[in-house]
Design an enzyme around this catalytic site. Structure first.
Site, PDB file in Angstrom:
ATOM      1  N   SER A 123      -3.946  -1.967  -1.421  1.00  0.00           N
ATOM      2  CA  SER A 123      -2.647  -2.021  -0.749  1.00  0.00           C
ATOM      3  C   SER A 123      -1.727  -3.087  -1.323  1.00  0.00           C
ATOM      4  O   SER A 123      -2.174  -4.188  -1.677  1.00  0.00           O
ATOM      5  CB  SER A 123      -2.881  -2.313   0.733  1.00  0.00           C
ATOM      6  OG  SER A 123      -1.682  -2.688   1.361  1.00  0.00           O
ATOM      7  N   GLU A 125      -0.007  -4.839   0.413  1.00  0.00           N
ATOM      8  CA  GLU A 125      -0.142  -5.967   1.345  1.00  0.00           C
ATOM      9  C   GLU A 125      -0.921  -7.112   0.680  1.00  0.00           C
ATOM     10  O   GLU A 125      -0.785  -8.271   1.071  1.00  0.00           O
ATOM     11  CB  GLU A 125      -0.926  -5.443   2.520  1.00  0.00           C
ATOM     12  CG  GLU A 125      -0.676  -5.786   3.961  1.00  0.00           C
ATOM     13  CD  GLU A 125       0.487  -6.592   4.471  1.00  0.00           C
ATOM     14  OE1 GLU A 125       1.636  -6.146   4.362  1.00  0.00           O
ATOM     15  OE2 GLU A 125       0.261  -7.665   5.025  1.00  0.00           O
ATOM     16  N   TYR A 147      -5.694  -8.293   7.468  1.00  0.00           N
ATOM     17  CA  TYR A 147      -5.782  -6.990   6.801  1.00  0.00           C
ATOM     18  C   TYR A 147      -5.629  -7.151   5.291  1.00  0.00           C
ATOM     19  O   TYR A 147      -6.417  -6.607   4.514  1.00  0.00           O
ATOM     20  CB  TYR A 147      -4.685  -6.062   7.355  1.00  0.00           C
ATOM     21  CG  TYR A 147      -4.473  -4.799   6.543  1.00  0.00           C
ATOM     22  CD1 TYR A 147      -5.294  -3.682   6.717  1.00  0.00           C
ATOM     23  CD2 TYR A 147      -3.443  -4.717   5.601  1.00  0.00           C
ATOM     24  CE1 TYR A 147      -5.089  -2.526   5.969  1.00  0.00           C
ATOM     25  CE2 TYR A 147      -3.238  -3.572   4.853  1.00  0.00           C
ATOM     26  CZ  TYR A 147      -4.060  -2.480   5.041  1.00  0.00           C
ATOM     27  OH  TYR A 147      -3.865  -1.343   4.294  1.00  0.00           O
TER      28      TYR A 147
HETATM   29  P1  NAP Z   1      -4.402   5.739   8.963  1.00  0.00           P
HETATM   30  O1  NAP Z   1      -3.483   6.873   9.255  1.00  0.00           O
HETATM   31  O2  NAP Z   1      -4.427   4.574   9.893  1.00  0.00           O
HETATM   32  O3  NAP Z   1      -5.886   6.347   8.833  1.00  0.00           O
HETATM   33  C1  NAP Z   1      -7.006   5.508   8.797  1.00  0.00           C
HETATM   34  C2  NAP Z   1      -8.258   6.373   8.809  1.00  0.00           C
HETATM   35  O4  NAP Z   1      -9.404   5.504   8.750  1.00  0.00           O
HETATM   36  C3  NAP Z   1      -8.420   7.228  10.065  1.00  0.00           C
HETATM   37  O5  NAP Z   1      -8.901   8.492   9.681  1.00  0.00           O
HETATM   38  C4  NAP Z   1      -9.484   6.467  10.853  1.00  0.00           C
HETATM   39  O6  NAP Z   1     -10.260   7.299  11.697  1.00  0.00           O
HETATM   40  C5  NAP Z   1     -10.359   5.964   9.689  1.00  0.00           C
HETATM   41  N1  NAP Z   1     -11.251   4.884  10.092  1.00  0.00           N
HETATM   42  C6  NAP Z   1     -10.921   3.722  10.709  1.00  0.00           C
HETATM   43  N2  NAP Z   1     -12.022   2.983  10.909  1.00  0.00           N
HETATM   44  C7  NAP Z   1     -13.079   3.679  10.418  1.00  0.00           C
HETATM   45  C8  NAP Z   1     -14.487   3.455  10.355  1.00  0.00           C
HETATM   46  N3  NAP Z   1     -15.047   2.351  10.859  1.00  0.00           N
HETATM   47  N4  NAP Z   1     -15.273   4.394   9.777  1.00  0.00           N
HETATM   48  C9  NAP Z   1     -14.735   5.531   9.281  1.00  0.00           C
HETATM   49  N5  NAP Z   1     -13.401   5.808   9.323  1.00  0.00           N
HETATM   50  C10 NAP Z   1     -12.583   4.890   9.887  1.00  0.00           C
HETATM   51  O7  NAP Z   1      -4.113   5.151   7.497  1.00  0.00           O
HETATM   52  P2  NAP Z   1      -3.333   5.819   6.262  1.00  0.00           P
HETATM   53  O8  NAP Z   1      -1.903   5.430   6.349  1.00  0.00           O
HETATM   54  O9  NAP Z   1      -3.730   7.222   6.132  1.00  0.00           O
HETATM   55  O10 NAP Z   1      -3.930   4.968   5.051  1.00  0.00           O
HETATM   56  C11 NAP Z   1      -5.095   5.394   4.341  1.00  0.00           C
HETATM   57  C12 NAP Z   1      -5.686   4.220   3.615  1.00  0.00           C
HETATM   58  O11 NAP Z   1      -4.747   3.706   2.695  1.00  0.00           O
HETATM   59  C13 NAP Z   1      -6.098   3.043   4.489  1.00  0.00           C
HETATM   60  O12 NAP Z   1      -7.225   2.436   3.916  1.00  0.00           O
HETATM   61  C14 NAP Z   1      -4.898   2.109   4.401  1.00  0.00           C
HETATM   62  O13 NAP Z   1      -5.299   0.784   4.689  1.00  0.00           O
HETATM   63  C15 NAP Z   1      -4.497   2.322   2.963  1.00  0.00           C
HETATM   64  N6  NAP Z   1      -3.094   2.095   2.638  1.00  0.00           N
HETATM   65  C16 NAP Z   1      -2.125   2.737   3.327  1.00  0.00           C
HETATM   66  C17 NAP Z   1      -0.800   2.554   2.972  1.00  0.00           C
HETATM   67  C18 NAP Z   1       0.319   3.269   3.705  1.00  0.00           C
HETATM   68  O14 NAP Z   1       1.471   2.860   3.526  1.00  0.00           O
HETATM   69  N7  NAP Z   1       0.024   4.309   4.471  1.00  0.00           N
HETATM   70  C19 NAP Z   1      -0.473   1.729   1.873  1.00  0.00           C
HETATM   71  C20 NAP Z   1      -1.510   1.121   1.168  1.00  0.00           C
HETATM   72  C21 NAP Z   1      -2.821   1.315   1.533  1.00  0.00           C
HETATM   73  P3  NAP Z   1      -9.886   7.548  13.260  1.00  0.00           P
HETATM   74  O15 NAP Z   1      -9.030   8.776  13.263  1.00  0.00           O
HETATM   75  O16 NAP Z   1     -11.227   7.740  13.875  1.00  0.00           O
HETATM   76  O17 NAP Z   1      -9.169   6.324  13.753  1.00  0.00           O
HETATM   77  O1  G4F Z   2       5.407  -0.235   9.124  1.00  0.00           O
HETATM   78  P1  G4F Z   2       4.706  -1.529   9.126  1.00  0.00           P
HETATM   79  O2  G4F Z   2       3.867  -1.841  10.310  1.00  0.00           O
HETATM   80  O3  G4F Z   2       3.884  -1.574   7.759  1.00  0.00           O
HETATM   81  P2  G4F Z   2       3.238  -2.774   6.911  1.00  0.00           P
HETATM   82  O4  G4F Z   2       2.924  -3.944   7.755  1.00  0.00           O
HETATM   83  O5  G4F Z   2       4.099  -2.998   5.722  1.00  0.00           O
HETATM   84  O6  G4F Z   2       1.843  -2.132   6.477  1.00  0.00           O
HETATM   85  C1  G4F Z   2       1.758  -0.788   5.985  1.00  0.00           C
HETATM   86  O7  G4F Z   2       1.935  -0.798   4.589  1.00  0.00           O
HETATM   87  C2  G4F Z   2       0.879  -1.483   3.863  1.00  0.00           C
HETATM   88  C3  G4F Z   2       1.259  -1.406   2.383  1.00  0.00           C
HETATM   89  O8  G4F Z   2       2.065  -2.502   2.037  1.00  0.00           O
HETATM   90  C4  G4F Z   2      -0.430  -0.808   4.160  1.00  0.00           C
HETATM   91  F1  G4F Z   2      -1.421  -1.390   3.435  1.00  0.00           F
HETATM   92  C5  G4F Z   2      -0.731  -0.906   5.644  1.00  0.00           C
HETATM   93  O9  G4F Z   2      -1.942  -0.221   5.932  1.00  0.00           O
HETATM   94  C6  G4F Z   2       0.415  -0.223   6.410  1.00  0.00           C
HETATM   95  O10 G4F Z   2       0.376   1.149   6.111  1.00  0.00           O
HETATM   96  O11 G4F Z   2       5.772  -2.722   8.967  1.00  0.00           O
HETATM   97  C7  G4F Z   2       6.708  -2.743   7.924  1.00  0.00           C
HETATM   98  C8  G4F Z   2       7.690  -3.891   8.164  1.00  0.00           C
HETATM   99  C9  G4F Z   2       7.025  -5.238   8.457  1.00  0.00           C
HETATM  100  O12 G4F Z   2       7.658  -6.245   7.716  1.00  0.00           O
HETATM  101  C10 G4F Z   2       7.277  -5.462   9.943  1.00  0.00           C
HETATM  102  O13 G4F Z   2       7.385  -6.834  10.317  1.00  0.00           O
HETATM  103  O14 G4F Z   2       8.479  -3.588   9.315  1.00  0.00           O
HETATM  104  C11 G4F Z   2       8.609  -4.749  10.100  1.00  0.00           C
HETATM  105  N1  G4F Z   2       8.875  -4.350  11.489  1.00  0.00           N
HETATM  106  C12 G4F Z   2      10.017  -4.656  12.174  1.00  0.00           C
HETATM  107  N2  G4F Z   2       9.936  -4.181  13.424  1.00  0.00           N
HETATM  108  C13 G4F Z   2       8.062  -3.668  12.304  1.00  0.00           C
HETATM  109  C14 G4F Z   2       8.730  -3.560  13.527  1.00  0.00           C
HETATM  110  N3  G4F Z   2       6.837  -3.124  12.103  1.00  0.00           N
HETATM  111  C15 G4F Z   2       6.259  -2.452  13.125  1.00  0.00           C
HETATM  112  N4  G4F Z   2       5.060  -1.876  12.939  1.00  0.00           N
HETATM  113  N5  G4F Z   2       6.875  -2.332  14.346  1.00  0.00           N
HETATM  114  C16 G4F Z   2       8.113  -2.873  14.602  1.00  0.00           C
HETATM  115  O15 G4F Z   2       8.649  -2.752  15.707  1.00  0.00           O
END
Ligand code: NAP
Ligand code: G4F
Length: 325
Positions: A123, A125, A147
């Site tokens: 990520s 992050e 995280y």
């Molecule tokens: P998400 O919608 O929150 O999905 C997370 C998945 O992980 C869900 O299917 C959840 O299952 C499963 N999970 C959680 N804990 C687990 C455990 N103990 N054992 C097995 N499965 C488990 O996340 P996403 O946005 O699809 O992201 C996918 C991956 O990419 C994650 O690793 C996230 O950290 C990473 N990532 C995401 C972003 C982004 O912007 N979306 C960016 C960079 C990296 P349940 O349905 O049971 O909760």
């Molecule tokens: O949408 P966010 O919660 O995503 P964040 O923290 O960037 O994390 C996501 O992206 C990561 C990749 O860089 C992934 F690894 C991670 O799993 C996840 O998918 O927040 C985005 C931004 C932050 O700066 C937060 O402070 O939006 C700002 N924000 C402002 N108001 C808010 C809010 N975020 C959330 N969730 N809720 C608010 O009301």
């Protein structure tokens, strides 16, 4: 026929990746943790085409069994505790799922079949308080949340198992990617859902935290293509996957409200309770390596993404919440 196993198949990315792999003719198995309620909303449309294995990243033996039973050629580790604010509430559990869970899965790969190709969901992050702009594969990490720290461990243990045991293991350092299947707690979906509700008279105001935070946002459907491409290379590697553009949360809100003819300033209120103990102020990725080696480029623009999400939430709510995203 190739076979793939996906952890996190019930999540946003897992559902898009399963769609892509099924389209490509793969046999797809999803690892799902036991729950007392049905978690399959995002994969309801493909449940008859995927195999489900019970398993948990906390339990190595369940991962070994899932791999033995499904005999995959490729494993995509998308399972994680992925919501940043929750990682301050449950830092130890976040480390167990998001960091040590990867070691458990890599061990299972080594024991069952070290020829399996492995993808780790790293990520942006991890860059946290960024050391250079834009961020690329060689940019040092400075994570700002439990995280981010857990993801940095997961990234390095994947690199280490590649170097120690010769695994075909790759890390995609993905910047924020969103879409209609995004969880409602993330800011993009929180905004698109609220915009649709406000338009339909179901909600009055939207409370947000830091409006100045800058993110490099893309569409999840584009980003899962990059995951697949990484595992098709002869040589494993680590790749930044990003749009190369940056916008504030304020700009996201402005475009989302404008989509339904409203002015965001009339509806958005800031709430200090939503600020984070340590913020990642600004992320901007350089995906040149992915473009050069994988031929990957995103197709959906920022504005296209915001419009897609608002339109999907409006459509869903008009349908009484029943429309598939
Ligand atoms: P998400 O919608 O929150 O999905 C997370 C998945 O992980 C869900 O299917 C959840 O299952 C499963 N999970 C959680 N804990 C687990 C455990 N103990 N054992 C097995 N499965 C488990 O996340 P996403 O946005 O699809 O992201 C996918 C991956 O990419 C994650 O690793 C996230 O950290 C990473 N990532 C995401 C972003 C982004 O912007 N979306 C960016 C960079 C990296 P349940 O349905 O049971 O909760
Ligand atoms: O949408 P966010 O919660 O995503 P964040 O923290 O960037 O994390 C996501 O992206 C990561 C990749 O860089 C992934 F690894 C991670 O799993 C996840 O998918 O927040 C985005 C931004 C932050 O700066 C937060 O402070 O939006 C700002 N924000 C402002 N108001 C808010 C809010 N975020 C959330 N969730 N809720 C608010 O009301």
């Amino acid at each position: 026929m190739k076979s793939a196993l996906i952890t996190g198949i019930t999540g946003q990315d897992g559902s898009h990746l399963a769609d892509l792999l099924l389209e490509k003719g793969y046999r797809v198995t999803g690892v799902v943790r036991r729950s007392s309620v049905d978690q399959s909303e995002r994969i309801a449309h493909l449940l008859d085409r995927v195999e489900i294995q019970q398993g948990d990243l906390l339990d190595e033996s369940s991962l070994v069994k899932a791999i033995e039973r499904s005999q995959p050629d490729e494993i995509y580790n998308l399972g994680a505790m992925s919501f940043v604010p929750a990682s301050w509430e449950q830092p130890v559990l976040t480390g167990e799922f998001t960091a040590l869970g990867v070691t458990r899965l890599l061990n299972a790969v080594r024991f069952v079949n070290p020829r399996i190709r492995f993808y780790q969901a790293s990520s942006s992050e991890m860059f946290g308080r960024v050391r250079e702009v834009p961020q690329r594969e060689a940019t040092p990490f400075h994570p700002r949340s439990p995280y981010g720290v857990a993801k940095a461990y997961a990234h390095w243990i994947t690199v280490n198992y590649r170097e120690s045991y010769g695994l075909h293991a790759s890390c995609g350092i993905l910047f924020n990617h969103e879409g209609p299947r995004r969880g409602r707690e993330f800011v993009s979906r929180k905004i698109s859902d609220a915009v649709a509700r406000i338009r339909l008279g179901m909600q009055q105001k939207l409370r947000l935290g830091n409006l100045d935070a800058r993110r490099d946002w893309g569409f999840a459907g584009d980003y899962v293509r990059a995951m697949w491409l990484m595992l098709q290379q002869d040589t494993p590697g680590d790749y930044v996957v990003a749009s190369g553009t940056q916008h504030t949360v304020r700009e996201f809100s402005e475009i989302a409200f404008a989509r339904v003819g409203l002015d965001w300033k009339d509806y958005v209120e800031t709430d200090p309770a939503l600020l984070r103990p340590a913020e990642v102020d600004s992320l901007l990725g350089d995906a040149s390596l992915a473009k050069e080696r994988l031929g990957w480029v995103p197709e959906v623009s920022f504005e296209g993404l915001v419009h897609m999400m608002v339109d999907a939430d409006l459509g869903r709510l008009k349908d009484g919440g029943n429309r598939r995203q």
